[in-house]
Design a protein around this motif. Structure first.
Motif, PDB file in Angstrom:
ATOM      1  N   ARG A 101     -30.439 -22.869  15.933  1.00  0.00           N
ATOM      2  CA  ARG A 101     -29.148 -23.342  16.421  1.00  0.00           C
ATOM      3  C   ARG A 101     -28.961 -22.986  17.897  1.00  0.00           C
ATOM      4  N   PRO A 102     -28.463 -23.923  18.700  1.00  0.00           N
ATOM      5  CA  PRO A 102     -28.197 -23.636  20.113  1.00  0.00           C
ATOM      6  C   PRO A 102     -27.176 -22.507  20.264  1.00  0.00           C
ATOM      7  N   SER A 103     -27.381 -21.669  21.272  1.00  0.00           N
ATOM      8  CA  SER A 103     -26.466 -20.557  21.591  1.00  0.00           C
ATOM      9  C   SER A 103     -26.381 -19.510  20.480  1.00  0.00           C
ATOM     10  N   HIS A 104     -27.359 -19.489  19.581  1.00  0.00           N
ATOM     11  CA  HIS A 104     -27.443 -18.463  18.557  1.00  0.00           C
ATOM     12  C   HIS A 104     -28.710 -17.636  18.781  1.00  0.00           C
ATOM     13  N   ALA A 105     -28.845 -16.586  17.994  1.00  0.00           N
ATOM     14  CA  ALA A 105     -29.980 -15.676  18.165  1.00  0.00           C
ATOM     15  C   ALA A 105     -31.166 -16.033  17.275  1.00  0.00           C
ATOM     16  N   ASP A 106     -31.119 -17.200  16.624  1.00  0.00           N
ATOM     17  CA  ASP A 106     -32.156 -17.575  15.665  1.00  0.00           C
ATOM     18  C   ASP A 106     -33.563 -17.512  16.263  1.00  0.00           C
ATOM     19  N   PHE A 107     -33.769 -18.225  17.359  1.00  0.00           N
ATOM     20  CA  PHE A 107     -35.096 -18.305  17.970  1.00  0.00           C
ATOM     21  C   PHE A 107     -35.567 -16.942  18.458  1.00  0.00           C
ATOM     22  N   THR A 108     -34.669 -16.191  19.114  1.00  0.00           N
ATOM     23  CA  THR A 108     -35.036 -14.884  19.657  1.00  0.00           C
ATOM     24  C   THR A 108     -35.441 -13.917  18.552  1.00  0.00           C
ATOM     25  N   TYR A 109     -34.670 -13.888  17.460  1.00  0.00           N
ATOM     26  CA  TYR A 109     -35.010 -13.011  16.340  1.00  0.00           C
ATOM     27  C   TYR A 109     -36.387 -13.367  15.777  1.00  0.00           C
ATOM     28  N   GLU A 111     -38.915 -14.883  17.241  1.00  0.00           N
ATOM     29  CA  GLU A 111     -39.979 -14.538  18.173  1.00  0.00           C
ATOM     30  C   GLU A 111     -40.184 -13.031  18.268  1.00  0.00           C
ATOM     31  N   LYS A 112     -39.123 -12.274  18.204  1.00  0.00           N
ATOM     32  CA  LYS A 112     -39.218 -10.819  18.362  1.00  0.00           C
ATOM     33  C   LYS A 112     -39.792 -10.132  17.126  1.00  0.00           C
ATOM     34  N   TYR A 113     -39.291 -10.514  15.939  1.00  0.00           N
ATOM     35  CA  TYR A 113     -39.659  -9.808  14.716  1.00  0.00           C
ATOM     36  C   TYR A 113     -40.631 -10.571  13.818  1.00  0.00           C
ATOM     37  N   GLY A 114     -40.767 -11.891  14.043  1.00  0.00           N
ATOM     38  CA  GLY A 114     -41.604 -12.686  13.169  1.00  0.00           C
ATOM     39  C   GLY A 114     -40.921 -13.021  11.861  1.00  0.00           C
ATOM     40  N   ILE A 115     -39.654 -12.647  11.755  1.00  0.00           N
ATOM     41  CA  ILE A 115     -38.855 -12.916  10.558  1.00  0.00           C
ATOM     42  C   ILE A 115     -37.387 -12.874  10.974  1.00  0.00           C
ATOM     43  N   ARG A 116     -36.564 -13.657  10.294  1.00  0.00           N
ATOM     44  CA  ARG A 116     -35.129 -13.636  10.600  1.00  0.00           C
ATOM     45  C   ARG A 116     -34.334 -13.930   9.347  1.00  0.00           C
ATOM     46  N   ASN A 117     -33.127 -13.427   9.321  1.00  0.00           N
ATOM     47  CA  ASN A 117     -32.199 -13.733   8.232  1.00  0.00           C
ATOM     48  C   ASN A 117     -31.394 -14.957   8.652  1.00  0.00           C
ATOM     49  N   TRP A 118     -31.737 -16.115   8.111  1.00  0.00           N
ATOM     50  CA  TRP A 118     -31.068 -17.361   8.487  1.00  0.00           C
ATOM     51  C   TRP A 118     -29.753 -17.572   7.742  1.00  0.00           C
ATOM     52  N   GLN A 119     -29.393 -16.644   6.863  1.00  0.00           N
ATOM     53  CA  GLN A 119     -28.166 -16.783   6.082  1.00  0.00           C
ATOM     54  C   GLN A 119     -26.956 -16.322   6.903  1.00  0.00           C
ATOM     55  N   GLY A 120     -26.427 -17.236   7.703  1.00  0.00           N
ATOM     56  CA  GLY A 120     -25.249 -16.912   8.489  1.00  0.00           C
ATOM     57  C   GLY A 120     -25.533 -16.103   9.735  1.00  0.00           C
ATOM     58  N   GLY A 121     -26.774 -15.969  10.098  1.00  0.00           N
ATOM     59  CA  GLY A 121     -27.107 -15.238  11.313  1.00  0.00           C
ATOM     60  C   GLY A 121     -27.467 -13.778  11.104  1.00  0.00           C
ATOM     61  N   GLY A 122     -27.284 -13.269   9.881  1.00  0.00           N
ATOM     62  CA  GLY A 122     -27.677 -11.889   9.613  1.00  0.00           C
ATOM     63  C   GLY A 122     -26.929 -10.900  10.478  1.00  0.00           C
ATOM     64  N   ARG A 123     -27.668 -10.041  11.181  1.00  0.00           N
ATOM     65  CA  ARG A 123     -27.064  -9.026  12.043  1.00  0.00           C
ATOM     66  C   ARG A 123     -26.455  -9.632  13.300  1.00  0.00           C
ATOM     67  N   ALA A 124     -26.868 -10.853  13.655  1.00  0.00           N
ATOM     68  CA  ALA A 124     -26.337 -11.486  14.854  1.00  0.00           C
ATOM     69  C   ALA A 124     -24.953 -12.091  14.624  1.00  0.00           C
ATOM     70  N   SER A 125     -24.479 -12.068  13.398  1.00  0.00           N
ATOM     71  CA  SER A 125     -23.167 -12.619  13.078  1.00  0.00           C
ATOM     72  C   SER A 125     -22.058 -11.697  13.579  1.00  0.00           C
ATOM     73  N   ALA A 126     -20.921 -12.292  13.911  1.00  0.00           N
ATOM     74  CA  ALA A 126     -19.762 -11.496  14.325  1.00  0.00           C
ATOM     75  C   ALA A 126     -19.213 -10.653  13.178  1.00  0.00           C
ATOM     76  N   ARG A 127     -19.711 -10.868  11.951  1.00  0.00           N
ATOM     77  CA  ARG A 127     -19.270 -10.028  10.840  1.00  0.00           C
ATOM     78  C   ARG A 127     -19.726  -8.584  11.031  1.00  0.00           C
ATOM     79  N   GLU A 128     -20.728  -8.382  11.853  1.00  0.00           N
ATOM     80  CA  GLU A 128     -21.166  -7.017  12.191  1.00  0.00           C
ATOM     81  C   GLU A 128     -20.038  -6.204  12.807  1.00  0.00           C
TER      82      GLU A 128
END
Length: 271
Positions: A101-109, A111-128
């Motif tokens: 998604r544009p302006s989200h951390a999906d791609f960066t996560y 590339e950095k970790y080789g894995i991401r939580n795509w369910q609502g953005g995971g730790r990158a969500s404002a729910r943090e």
């Protein structure tokens, strides 16, 4: 990378659509009279689903304190707080599993970790920020009890609409009277209309939050890298979607002379 602070340290944990989110506060002084309802009040202020202007996710965000408090007082030991995710819907993000998604951390996560939580953005969500709010509610109580410090924050601008707010006199009641947390009775409703129109247009808007701290003790912060403004900037810039931070006159200081851009102070002398 999940911990902020030194003497008063907070560590947030949890994902947006996981089982729960929360925070561990370490370094809170002992024997502070902790008002749990004040913590819940702050969480209620950030709770989703409060109006049609916010995310439709429905969460009670009821806080549970698991440790560090006994008979209404802090023990000086780590305080662990938890909020269960009641309206977690991970399946709703299945179609985004392979989409960045544009302006989200999906791609960066990825590339950095080789894995991401795509369910609502995971730790990158404002729910943090639930953990930050709960920890901040404790910090506010400590500051009030120790030094009488008061902190307030409100919406100063949405898109091109800028509010007129007297930072010296604004109150929490003024701020809470508006669904957009803008204490300007004229501009606040216009902000709500502008946000609602953007929502109907399937678009979004940016804004500016202004914060005021009163009765701040002299000497907070440490020289060089841990100046108070440096710590504040790091905390604010780590919030999702934050793109700028300024203190006082901020970037407007560029247009001022040195004699205009200074911090005058007055010393009281004994007669």
């Amino acid at each position: 990378m999940n911990t902020f602070g030194h003497l008063f340290r907070i560590t947030t944990w949890g994902e947006s659509h996981g089982g729960a989110v929360g925070v561990v506060v370490d370094g809170c002084p002992p024997q502070i009279n902790l008002d749990i309802s004040a913590i819940q009040f702050e969480l209620d202020r950030r709770r989703p689903g409060q109006s049609h202007l916010t995310t439709p996710r429905q969460e009670s965000d009821t806080v549970e304190i698991l440790s560090g408090v006994f008979e209404g007082k802090t023990l000086g030991t780590p305080i662990s707080m938890l909020v269960w995710n009641k309206d977690a819907r991970p399946a709703a993000y299945e179609h985004l599993k392979d989409v960045y998604r544009p302006s989200h951390a999906d791609f960066t996560y990825q590339e950095k970790y080789g894995i991401r939580n795509w369910q609502g953005g995971g730790r990158a969500s404002a729910r943090e920020t639930i953990g930050r709010v709960a920890a901040g509610a404790i910090a506010k109580q400590v500051l009030r009890e120790v030094s009488g410090t008061e902190t307030l924050a409100y919406v100063k601008q949405i898109h091109t609409l800028e509010a007129e707010v007297d930072a010296d006199t604004v109150t929490l009641e003024n701020i809470e009277a508006s669904p957009v947390r803008c204490p300007d009775p004229i501009v606040g409703p216009k902000m709500a209309e502008r946000i609602d129109q953007a929502r109907r247009d399937l678009d979004s808007l940016g804004g500016i939050i202004e914060s005021v701290a009163r009765n701040v003790p002299v000497g907070l912060g440490e020289p060089v890298f841990d100046k108070l403004k440096a710590d504040l900037a790091k905390a604010m810039m780590s919030l999702p979607a934050t793109m700028g931070f300024q203190i006082g006159s901020g970037f407007a200081g560029v247009t001022m002379t040195g004699s205009e851009h200074n911090d005058p102070f007055y010393l009281e002398k004994d007669d």
